[in-house]
Design an enzyme around this catalytic site. Structure first.
Site, PDB file in Angstrom:
ATOM      1  N   HIS A 336      77.373  65.592  10.215  1.00 45.65           N
ATOM      2  CA  HIS A 336      78.042  64.466   9.563  1.00 45.65           C
ATOM      3  C   HIS A 336      77.149  63.919   8.442  1.00 45.65           C
ATOM      4  CE1 HIS A 336      81.156  61.415   9.317  1.00 45.65           C
ATOM      5  NE2 HIS A 336      80.181  60.635   8.910  1.00 45.65           N
ATOM      6  N   ALA A 337      77.714  63.780   7.237  1.00 49.69           N
ATOM      7  CA  ALA A 337      76.903  63.422   6.072  1.00 49.69           C
ATOM      8  C   ALA A 337      76.258  62.047   6.236  1.00 49.69           C
ATOM      9  CB  ALA A 337      77.776  63.425   4.823  1.00 49.69           C
ATOM     10  N   HIS A 366      79.656  59.469  -2.687  1.00 48.63           N
ATOM     11  CA  HIS A 366      79.520  58.437  -1.653  1.00 48.63           C
ATOM     12  C   HIS A 366      78.060  58.351  -1.170  1.00 48.63           C
ATOM     13  CE1 HIS A 366      80.748  56.030   1.893  1.00 48.63           C
ATOM     14  NE2 HIS A 366      79.741  56.675   2.471  1.00 48.63           N
ATOM     15  N   GLU A 367      77.510  59.491  -0.824  1.00 48.03           N
ATOM     16  CA  GLU A 367      76.138  59.505  -0.302  1.00 48.03           C
ATOM     17  C   GLU A 367      75.135  59.081  -1.379  1.00 48.03           C
ATOM     18  OE1 GLU A 367      75.559  59.653   2.756  1.00 48.03           O
ATOM     19  OE2 GLU A 367      77.588  60.231   3.304  1.00 48.03           O
ATOM     20  N   HIS A 370      74.652  55.417  -1.609  1.00 46.92           N
ATOM     21  CA  HIS A 370      73.680  54.876  -0.647  1.00 46.92           C
ATOM     22  C   HIS A 370      72.258  55.047  -1.182  1.00 46.92           C
ATOM     23  CE1 HIS A 370      76.498  54.115   2.559  1.00 46.92           C
ATOM     24  NE2 HIS A 370      76.825  55.365   2.745  1.00 46.92           N
ATOM     25  N   GLU A 394      78.721  50.962   1.644  1.00 45.23           N
ATOM     26  CA  GLU A 394      79.696  52.050   1.689  1.00 45.23           C
ATOM     27  C   GLU A 394      80.544  52.127   0.421  1.00 45.23           C
ATOM     28  OE1 GLU A 394      79.386  54.220   3.858  1.00 45.23           O
ATOM     29  OE2 GLU A 394      78.111  53.123   5.272  1.00 45.23           O
ATOM     30  N   HIS A 494      81.432  58.467  14.589  1.00 48.87           N
ATOM     31  CA  HIS A 494      80.857  57.117  14.619  1.00 48.87           C
ATOM     32  C   HIS A 494      80.880  56.461  15.999  1.00 48.87           C
ATOM     33  CE1 HIS A 494      81.755  58.122  10.495  1.00 48.87           C
ATOM     34  NE2 HIS A 494      80.947  57.177  10.084  1.00 48.87           N
ATOM     35  N   TYR A 504      83.617  50.395   6.502  1.00 43.53           N
ATOM     36  CA  TYR A 504      84.428  51.259   5.635  1.00 43.53           C
ATOM     37  C   TYR A 504      85.732  50.577   5.255  1.00 43.53           C
ATOM     38  CZ  TYR A 504      81.175  54.722   7.480  1.00 43.53           C
ATOM     39  OH  TYR A 504      80.044  55.397   7.856  1.00 43.53           O
TER      40      TYR A 504
HETATM   41  O1  X8Z Z   1      80.784  58.491   7.583  1.00 46.84           O
HETATM   42  C1  X8Z Z   1      81.058  58.460   6.392  1.00 46.84           C
HETATM   43  C2  X8Z Z   1      80.038  58.890   5.365  1.00 46.84           C
HETATM   44  C3  X8Z Z   1      78.654  58.513   5.759  1.00 46.84           C
HETATM   45  S1  X8Z Z   1      78.385  56.794   5.755  1.00 46.84           S
HETATM   46  C4  X8Z Z   1      80.111  60.382   5.180  1.00 46.84           C
HETATM   47  N1  X8Z Z   1      82.294  58.104   5.996  1.00 46.84           N
HETATM   48  C5  X8Z Z   1      83.339  57.726   6.945  1.00 46.84           C
HETATM   49  C6  X8Z Z   1      83.817  58.895   7.781  1.00 46.84           C
HETATM   50  O2  X8Z Z   1      83.484  60.043   7.465  1.00 46.84           O
HETATM   51  O3  X8Z Z   1      84.548  58.668   8.740  1.00 46.84           O
HETATM   52  C7  X8Z Z   1      82.745  58.006   4.616  1.00 46.84           C
HETATM   53  C8  X8Z Z   1      84.180  57.618   4.692  1.00 46.84           C
HETATM   54  C9  X8Z Z   1      84.452  57.195   6.094  1.00 46.84           C
HETATM   55 ZN    ZN Z   2      78.403  55.989   3.865  1.00 45.89          ZN
END
Ligand code: X8Z
Ligand code: ZN
Length: 595
Positions: A336-337, A366-367, A370, A394, A494, A504
């Site tokens: 997960h990024a 997005h990254e 950050h 975010e 998450h 988010y």
């Molecule tokens: O988790 C993330 C990022 C890292 S903060 C990749 N996001 C959420 C997800 O993947 O569920 C970005 C959008 C929503």
């Molecule tokens: Zn993020």
């Protein structure tokens, strides 16, 4: 819950005479020591976590848990000690730091060392288990999440989609007991630092009362809901036509496996199924990137170049040396990024199993958002090195990615010419399937967690409540009967990784506010969705001015620096999609809207 005895900072009558100090001087000394200690420990914990997440083994999990535990113990100790300044009149900067100190841990540890250790181990195990998880189809090679996500995005075969969906969601069940324990112990930690449960701790991080914060979210959602419902109804009609009434009924909620994404959180991958004839954006970014020979490093370099075009310094060389930009072939990693600041200074890294797709091009920005934020506030004291609130963090990269317009893609040489205004509905539909659709998902995730943390949702109803909430907000249902043997929330990163999600939701609104202001500063005319700040140093400067503040002020003040407004608003996102809304309303005439 008893509160530990806390010495008063003011002189006690009858105490031996010592140097007379003011509360502010004492608080200053206390904060300096606390920041130094936490900085030292969080550097170590971050390094251990980096190794664990980029090389999952039993040992790295144990090492990461040990350092995390050390940091949690210190955070707890300082948060408790900070209470001795409660109610004293101190300079605003100190009061703010003391408040942030108490809110700094999303997973607060219990005071009892054995239970603290158990919590740290549980947390590392949950995240590691998610990272390692695979679906093993009978008689075939195990499939990791990347492979399953590809099926979810590309397949149009309901049986195949059901299997991939069920295969991945099956990883949740084994995490259920561990998660329940994490909640118990984390709640104990929350009570130790003065909050009734972790949900209230999380909701107290927004410079207003938790109740006022929830009300703000409800208001924002109420404003966006009509747009979401129009989109939902439109997609349902198109999928009904494509799959038939048996698979997608013309009324009622949508089956979660047919929306192009494992969690039905973004639906842009089904654009080809739902776009009207001639109403596509006119190009497919994934296809264009692949055709142009992009690889993960080039995607990241292109993102960096965008930030450079608005005046940000290039990233340090170590970023390129130390980041993990592709899934390693020889070991398990948490794919997960995420973006990392390992030392609160210039050791910045991204960990991402990048694929050459339009979706990951978005994630790259997005990254990077950050990373540039982390770098911009690195001169702040430790406790202020954070977003104005976590939603700001975010929103930065996403706001910049809103400037990835067709005109910008022409500049990159990815497309020959920008489609004219007749393609706008296609462009907006594509974006809305990604971004508007995401909003109720983001709210649902933490509505569920807040319920779980407060005990309103009992462990015996974890799964039923998860689907009730998702049905209520998103209008979706699981593709098959689910039971309390399942733990479908656990199949979303998450949850096991314990990353709050309301951030988010906030970001989904803020990014349009930022985009509107930045494009105004850049002096770019035209409708919001066609504007790009690419090349505008003026916009970049104002952005950086906001980023540099970090968490040093209440977020409304920080928001004002960039936008002139002190409120999170739905007006930006609504303005952006207004032409789409009008179009959807015409398409939906005579159809049921809602579920
Ligand atoms: O988790 C993330 C990022 C890292 S903060 C990749 N996001 C959420 C997800 O993947 O569920 C970005 C959008 C929503
Ligand atoms: Zn993020």
């Amino acid at each position: 819950m008893s509160t530990p005895e806390i010495p008063s900072p003011t002189a006690t009558p009858g105490a031996p005479a010592g140097p007379v100090t003011s509360p502010a001087a004492e608080a200053g000394a206390f904060l300096e020591r606390a920041e130094e200690r936490l900085h030292h420990l969080s550097k170590r914990a971050s390094r251990a976590a980096w190794v664990q997440q980029t090389y999952i083994t039993e040992e790295t999990e144990i090492i990461a848990a040990e350092y995390a535990q050390e940091l949690m113990a210190a955070s707890l100790e300082t948060a408790i000690e900070a209470r001795r300044f409660d109610g004293l009149s101190l300079p605003p900067e100190q009061s703010r730091k003391l408040m942030l100190l108490k809110l700094s841990e999303a997973l607060p540890g219990p005071a009892d060392p054995a239970r603290l250790a158990e919590l740290a181990e549980q947390a590392a195990w949950l995240e590691g288990s998610y990272g390692r998880a695979k679906y093993s189809p009978p008689g075939r090679q195990p499939m990791d999440l990347d492979a399953l996500e590809r099926v979810m995005g590309r397949s149009r075969n309901p049986a195949e989609l059901r299997e991939a969906w069920a295969g991945w969601h099956g990883i949740g069940g084994p995490l259920r007991d561990g998660y329940q324990r994490l909640v118990e112990l984390g709640n104990e930690g929350a009570r130790t630092v003065g909050f009734p449960d972790m949900g209230l701790l999380w909701r107290s991080s927004y410079d207003v009362s938790p109740e006022a914060f929830e009300a703000q979210l409800d208001d924002l959602w109420a404003e966006l809901k009509p747009l979401y419902q129009s989109l939902h109804a439109y997609v349902r009609t198109r999928l009904n036509r494509h799959y038939g009434e048996e698979v997608v009924p013309a009324r009622g909620p949508l089956p979660a496996h047919l929306l192009g994404n494992m969690w039905a959180q973004e639906w842009q991958q089904i654009l080809p199924l739902v776009a009207p004839a001639g109403g596509t954006p006119g190009y497919d970014l994934t296809e264009r990137l692949q055709h142009a020979g992009y690889d993960p490093v080039r995607m990241m370099r292109t993102g960096e170049a965008f930030f450079s075009s608005i005046g940000f310094e290039p990233l340090p060389q170590t970023f390129w040396e130390r980041s993990m930009l592709t899934r390693p072939a020889d070991r398990e990693v948490v794919c997960h990024a995420s973006a990392w600041s390992l030392d609160g200074d210039l050791d910045l890294r991204i960990k991402m199993c990048t694929q050459v797709t339009g979706e990951d091009f978005q994630t790259v920005h997005h990254e990077l958002g950050h990373i540039y934020y982390d770098r911009a506030y690195r001169h702040q004291p430790l406790l202020f090195r954070g977003g104005a609130n976590d939603g700001f963090h975010e929103a930065i990269g996403d706001a910049v990615a809103l400037s990835v317009t067709p005109e910008y893609l022409v500049r990159l040489g990815l497309i020959d010419r920008a489609p004219d205004a007749s393609s706008d509905i296609g462009l907006l539909l594509a974006r809305a399937l990604e971004k508007v659709v995401f909003v109720p998902f983001a709210l649902a995730v933490d509505r569920w967690r807040w319920g779980v943390f407060s005990g309103k949702i009992a462990p015996s109803e974890y799964n039923a409540a998860w689907w009730e909430i998702r049905r209520e907000y998103q209008g979706i249902v699981p593709p098959m009967e689910r039971s309390e043997e399942d733990f479908d929330a656990g199949a979303k990163y998450h949850i096991p990784a314990h990353v709050p999600y309301a951030r988010y939701f906030i970001a989904a609104f803020l990014q349009y506010q930022f985009h509107r202001s930045l494009t105004e500063i850049a002096g770019v005319p035209g409708p919001l969705h066609r504007r790009s700040i690419h090349g505008s140093v003026a916009a970049g400067r104002r952005l950086e001015a906001m980023l540099e503040l970090g968490a040093s002020r209440p977020w409304p003040e920080t928001l004002e620096v960039l936008t002139g407004s002190r409120k999170m608003e739905a007006s930006g996102i609504l303005e952006y999609y207004a032409p789409l809304k009008a179009w959807l309303d015409v398409q939906n005439e005579g159809q049921l809207v809602g579920w």
